[in-house]
Scaffold this motif. Structure first.
Motif, PDB file in Angstrom:
ATOM      1  N   PHE A  40     -60.524 -96.990  41.791  1.00  0.00           N
ATOM      2  CA  PHE A  40     -61.083 -96.187  42.876  1.00  0.00           C
ATOM      3  C   PHE A  40     -60.694 -94.738  42.675  1.00  0.00           C
ATOM      4  CE2 PHE A  40     -60.608-100.443  44.405  1.00  0.00           C
ATOM      5  CZ  PHE A  40     -61.730-100.666  45.184  1.00  0.00           C
ATOM      6  N   ASP A  41     -61.678 -93.871  42.672  1.00  0.00           N
ATOM      7  CA  ASP A  41     -61.444 -92.436  42.579  1.00  0.00           C
ATOM      8  C   ASP A  41     -61.994 -91.826  43.862  1.00  0.00           C
ATOM      9  OD1 ASP A  41     -60.869 -89.897  41.722  1.00  0.00           O
ATOM     10  OD2 ASP A  41     -62.566 -89.772  40.349  1.00  0.00           O
ATOM     11  N   ALA A  42     -61.093 -91.281  44.682  1.00  0.00           N
ATOM     12  CA  ALA A  42     -61.499 -90.764  45.989  1.00  0.00           C
ATOM     13  C   ALA A  42     -60.653 -89.546  46.337  1.00  0.00           C
ATOM     14  CB  ALA A  42     -61.310 -91.837  47.059  1.00  0.00           C
ATOM     15  N   PRO A  43     -61.166 -88.709  47.226  1.00  0.00           N
ATOM     16  CA  PRO A  43     -60.359 -87.585  47.695  1.00  0.00           C
ATOM     17  C   PRO A  43     -59.083 -88.089  48.356  1.00  0.00           C
ATOM     18  CG  PRO A  43     -62.636 -87.367  48.439  1.00  0.00           C
ATOM     19  CD  PRO A  43     -62.490 -88.723  47.845  1.00  0.00           C
ATOM     20  N   LYS A  44     -58.026 -87.299  48.291  1.00  0.00           N
ATOM     21  CA  LYS A  44     -56.751 -87.737  48.855  1.00  0.00           C
ATOM     22  C   LYS A  44     -56.820 -87.943  50.366  1.00  0.00           C
ATOM     23  CE  LYS A  44     -54.871 -83.091  49.258  1.00  0.00           C
ATOM     24  NZ  LYS A  44     -53.777 -82.207  48.924  1.00  0.00           N
ATOM     25  N   GLU A  45     -57.800 -87.359  51.030  1.00  0.00           N
ATOM     26  CA  GLU A  45     -57.948 -87.532  52.478  1.00  0.00           C
ATOM     27  C   GLU A  45     -58.508 -88.900  52.849  1.00  0.00           C
ATOM     28  OE1 GLU A  45     -58.103 -83.403  51.197  1.00  0.00           O
ATOM     29  OE2 GLU A  45     -59.509 -85.004  50.762  1.00  0.00           O
TER      30      GLU A  45
END
Length: 67
Positions: A40-45
């Motif tokens: 999973f690659d997602a913004p830290k938020e």
């Protein structure tokens, strides 16, 4: 529920207001390929939490303290 067939290395993009979430099919393992690994690659938020963690800690803030 959306059901997809993917090949190793293929990705799915989930559009999110904080930024895109990319889910990549990394590998298949276990007896008869019953286990898969996903990245999973997602913004830290964006919190990404396994469903069993949410089930175990339903009142926690999205399970973020439990992996």
């Amino acid at each position: 529920m959306l059901i997809l067939t993917r090949r190793l290395g293929d990705s799915v993009v989930i559009k999110h207001p904080e930024g895109d979430i990319v889910v990549t099919y990394l590998s298949q393992q276990g007896p008869s390929g019953t286990e898969i690994r996903m990245g999973f690659d997602a913004p830290k938020e964006v919190n990404i939490v396994r469903s069993e963690i949410l089930d175990r800690y339903p009142n926690d803030n999205q399970g973020e303290n439990h992996g």
